[in-house]
Design a protein around this motif. Sequence first.
Motif, PDB file in Angstrom:
ATOM      1  N   ILE A  27      43.198   5.868  52.320  1.00 21.05           N
ATOM      2  CA  ILE A  27      41.993   6.205  53.088  1.00 21.05           C
ATOM      3  C   ILE A  27      42.234   7.574  53.723  1.00 21.05           C
ATOM      4  O   ILE A  27      43.128   7.732  54.549  1.00 21.05           O
ATOM      5  N   ARG A  28      41.437   8.542  53.274  1.00 22.30           N
ATOM      6  CA  ARG A  28      41.533   9.890  53.821  1.00 22.30           C
ATOM      7  C   ARG A  28      40.323  10.129  54.714  1.00 22.30           C
ATOM      8  O   ARG A  28      39.194   9.854  54.322  1.00 22.30           O
ATOM      9  N   ARG A  29      40.585  10.662  55.891  1.00 20.91           N
ATOM     10  CA  ARG A  29      39.497  10.944  56.828  1.00 20.91           C
ATOM     11  C   ARG A  29      39.454  12.428  57.120  1.00 20.91           C
ATOM     12  O   ARG A  29      40.484  13.067  57.337  1.00 20.91           O
ATOM     13  N   ARG A  30      38.262  12.945  57.097  1.00 26.09           N
ATOM     14  CA  ARG A  30      38.023  14.331  57.513  1.00 26.09           C
ATOM     15  C   ARG A  30      36.772  14.301  58.385  1.00 26.09           C
ATOM     16  O   ARG A  30      35.661  14.143  57.871  1.00 26.09           O
ATOM     17  N   GLY A  31      36.997  14.404  59.674  1.00 26.93           N
ATOM     18  CA  GLY A  31      35.869  14.288  60.596  1.00 26.93           C
ATOM     19  C   GLY A  31      35.293  12.885  60.534  1.00 26.93           C
ATOM     20  O   GLY A  31      36.009  11.905  60.708  1.00 26.93           O
ATOM     21  N   ASP A  35      37.255   9.032  52.370  1.00 26.84           N
ATOM     22  CA  ASP A  35      37.385   8.859  50.932  1.00 26.84           C
ATOM     23  C   ASP A  35      38.399   7.731  50.736  1.00 26.84           C
ATOM     24  O   ASP A  35      39.529   7.829  51.209  1.00 26.84           O
ATOM     25  N   LEU A  36      37.969   6.667  50.087  1.00 25.36           N
ATOM     26  CA  LEU A  36      38.851   5.529  49.818  1.00 25.36           C
ATOM     27  C   LEU A  36      39.125   5.508  48.328  1.00 25.36           C
ATOM     28  O   LEU A  36      38.199   5.610  47.513  1.00 25.36           O
ATOM     29  N   ARG A  37      40.410   5.354  47.956  1.00 23.08           N
ATOM     30  CA  ARG A  37      40.762   5.443  46.530  1.00 23.08           C
ATOM     31  C   ARG A  37      42.043   4.680  46.220  1.00 23.08           C
ATOM     32  O   ARG A  37      42.859   4.433  47.099  1.00 23.08           O
ATOM     33  N   ASP A  38      42.203   4.366  44.926  1.00 22.85           N
ATOM     34  CA  ASP A  38      43.431   3.681  44.481  1.00 22.85           C
ATOM     35  C   ASP A  38      44.459   4.657  43.925  1.00 22.85           C
ATOM     36  O   ASP A  38      45.520   4.255  43.462  1.00 22.85           O
ATOM     37  N   ASP A  39      44.155   5.936  43.959  1.00 23.26           N
ATOM     38  CA  ASP A  39      45.034   7.002  43.465  1.00 23.26           C
ATOM     39  C   ASP A  39      45.389   6.850  41.982  1.00 23.26           C
ATOM     40  O   ASP A  39      46.390   7.384  41.524  1.00 23.26           O
ATOM     41  N   GLY A  40      44.585   6.102  41.235  1.00 26.02           N
ATOM     42  CA  GLY A  40      44.802   5.957  39.797  1.00 26.02           C
ATOM     43  C   GLY A  40      45.907   4.989  39.412  1.00 26.02           C
ATOM     44  O   GLY A  40      46.324   4.933  38.257  1.00 26.02           O
ATOM     45  N   ARG A  41      46.362   4.195  40.359  1.00 23.49           N
ATOM     46  CA  ARG A  41      47.509   3.307  40.111  1.00 23.49           C
ATOM     47  C   ARG A  41      47.207   2.242  39.061  1.00 23.49           C
ATOM     48  O   ARG A  41      48.088   1.908  38.261  1.00 23.49           O
ATOM     49  N   ARG A  84      34.690  -0.189  57.033  1.00 21.06           N
ATOM     50  CA  ARG A  84      35.772   0.427  56.255  1.00 21.06           C
ATOM     51  C   ARG A  84      36.745  -0.596  55.691  1.00 21.06           C
ATOM     52  O   ARG A  84      37.240  -0.442  54.581  1.00 21.06           O
ATOM     53  N   ASP A  85      37.081  -1.631  56.441  1.00 21.60           N
ATOM     54  CA  ASP A  85      38.010  -2.649  55.947  1.00 21.60           C
ATOM     55  C   ASP A  85      37.423  -3.378  54.746  1.00 21.60           C
ATOM     56  O   ASP A  85      38.118  -3.645  53.767  1.00 21.60           O
ATOM     57  N   TRP A  86      36.132  -3.686  54.830  1.00 23.71           N
ATOM     58  CA  TRP A  86      35.459  -4.339  53.699  1.00 23.71           C
ATOM     59  C   TRP A  86      35.467  -3.419  52.489  1.00 23.71           C
ATOM     60  O   TRP A  86      35.740  -3.845  51.371  1.00 23.71           O
ATOM     61  N   LEU A  87      35.187  -2.152  52.719  1.00 20.50           N
ATOM     62  CA  LEU A  87      35.141  -1.185  51.625  1.00 20.50           C
ATOM     63  C   LEU A  87      36.518  -0.984  50.998  1.00 20.50           C
ATOM     64  O   LEU A  87      36.642  -0.887  49.774  1.00 20.50           O
ATOM     65  N   ALA A  88      37.564  -0.957  51.824  1.00 21.99           N
ATOM     66  CA  ALA A  88      38.927  -0.836  51.295  1.00 21.99           C
ATOM     67  C   ALA A  88      39.256  -2.041  50.418  1.00 21.99           C
ATOM     68  O   ALA A  88      39.859  -1.899  49.352  1.00 21.99           O
ATOM     69  N   ARG A  89      38.865  -3.224  50.852  1.00 21.54           N
ATOM     70  CA  ARG A  89      39.092  -4.433  50.047  1.00 21.54           C
ATOM     71  C   ARG A  89      38.333  -4.325  48.725  1.00 21.54           C
ATOM     72  O   ARG A  89      38.838  -4.716  47.672  1.00 21.54           O
ATOM     73  N   ARG A  90      37.128  -3.784  48.773  1.00 21.32           N
ATOM     74  CA  ARG A  90      36.302  -3.611  47.563  1.00 21.32           C
ATOM     75  C   ARG A  90      36.980  -2.652  46.579  1.00 21.32           C
ATOM     76  O   ARG A  90      36.987  -2.892  45.379  1.00 21.32           O
ATOM     77  N   VAL A  91      37.549  -1.571  47.078  1.00 17.48           N
ATOM     78  CA  VAL A  91      38.281  -0.625  46.221  1.00 17.48           C
ATOM     79  C   VAL A  91      39.472  -1.336  45.588  1.00 17.48           C
ATOM     80  O   VAL A  91      39.731  -1.187  44.390  1.00 17.48           O
ATOM     81  N   ALA A  92      40.199  -2.119  46.371  1.00 20.70           N
ATOM     82  CA  ALA A  92      41.361  -2.849  45.849  1.00 20.70           C
ATOM     83  C   ALA A  92      40.951  -3.847  44.777  1.00 20.70           C
ATOM     84  O   ALA A  92      41.592  -3.937  43.724  1.00 20.70           O
ATOM     85  N   GLU A  93      39.892  -4.592  45.013  1.00 16.25           N
ATOM     86  CA  GLU A  93      39.418  -5.570  44.021  1.00 16.25           C
ATOM     87  C   GLU A  93      38.969  -4.870  42.742  1.00 16.25           C
ATOM     88  O   GLU A  93      39.214  -5.355  41.633  1.00 16.25           O
ATOM     89  N   THR A  94      38.317  -3.730  42.891  1.00 20.35           N
ATOM     90  CA  THR A  94      37.876  -2.963  41.722  1.00 20.35           C
ATOM     91  C   THR A  94      39.072  -2.434  40.947  1.00 20.35           C
ATOM     92  O   THR A  94      39.105  -2.501  39.713  1.00 20.35           O
ATOM     93  N   SER A  95      40.058  -1.927  41.654  1.00 20.36           N
ATOM     94  CA  SER A  95      41.269  -1.427  41.010  1.00 20.36           C
ATOM     95  C   SER A  95      41.957  -2.530  40.212  1.00 20.36           C
ATOM     96  O   SER A  95      42.375  -2.327  39.068  1.00 20.36           O
ATOM     97  N   LEU A  96      42.041  -3.702  40.796  1.00 20.81           N
ATOM     98  CA  LEU A  96      42.654  -4.841  40.102  1.00 20.81           C
ATOM     99  C   LEU A  96      41.829  -5.244  38.882  1.00 20.81           C
ATOM    100  O   LEU A  96      42.386  -5.569  37.834  1.00 20.81           O
ATOM    101  N   ALA A  97      40.515  -5.168  38.980  1.00 18.51           N
ATOM    102  CA  ALA A  97      39.647  -5.473  37.835  1.00 18.51           C
ATOM    103  C   ALA A  97      39.856  -4.460  36.710  1.00 18.51           C
ATOM    104  O   ALA A  97      39.867  -4.826  35.528  1.00 18.51           O
TER     105      ALA A  97
END
Length: 106
Positions: A27-31, A35-41, A84-97
């Motif tokens: 999770i990167r914050r600027r102001g 941006d939430l991402r799995d970094d391509g893992r 944000r916590d929900w969204l981070a979980r969503r990114v993780a679930e998508t990455s696993l999918a």
Amino acid sequence: METVERDEVRLDAGLTYTEGEPVLVTIRRRGRRYDLRDDGRAVELAGRPPGWRESAAAAVGDFGLNLTRSGVVSVPAVEGGVDRDWLARRVAETSLAVYDALLELE
């Protein structure tokens, strides 16, 4: 000139690709923007077999998130929008999918 606050954290989502390989979300914050991402893992671990891009895009599409050409699952957010916590979980679930979809191609 106004200084924009920036920071970056990696969150363990409580999911794993395989034993000892947790799904992490950066999770990167600027102001007020995030941006939430799995970094391509997911793609890094599963590999890029023939048809990987289409399969990964289909998996990401089911969750309504973004997939870069290099295979990074991501989503932008603004402070005060979606939790944000929900969204981070969503990114993780998508990455696993994505990871699971690519393993099915082999």
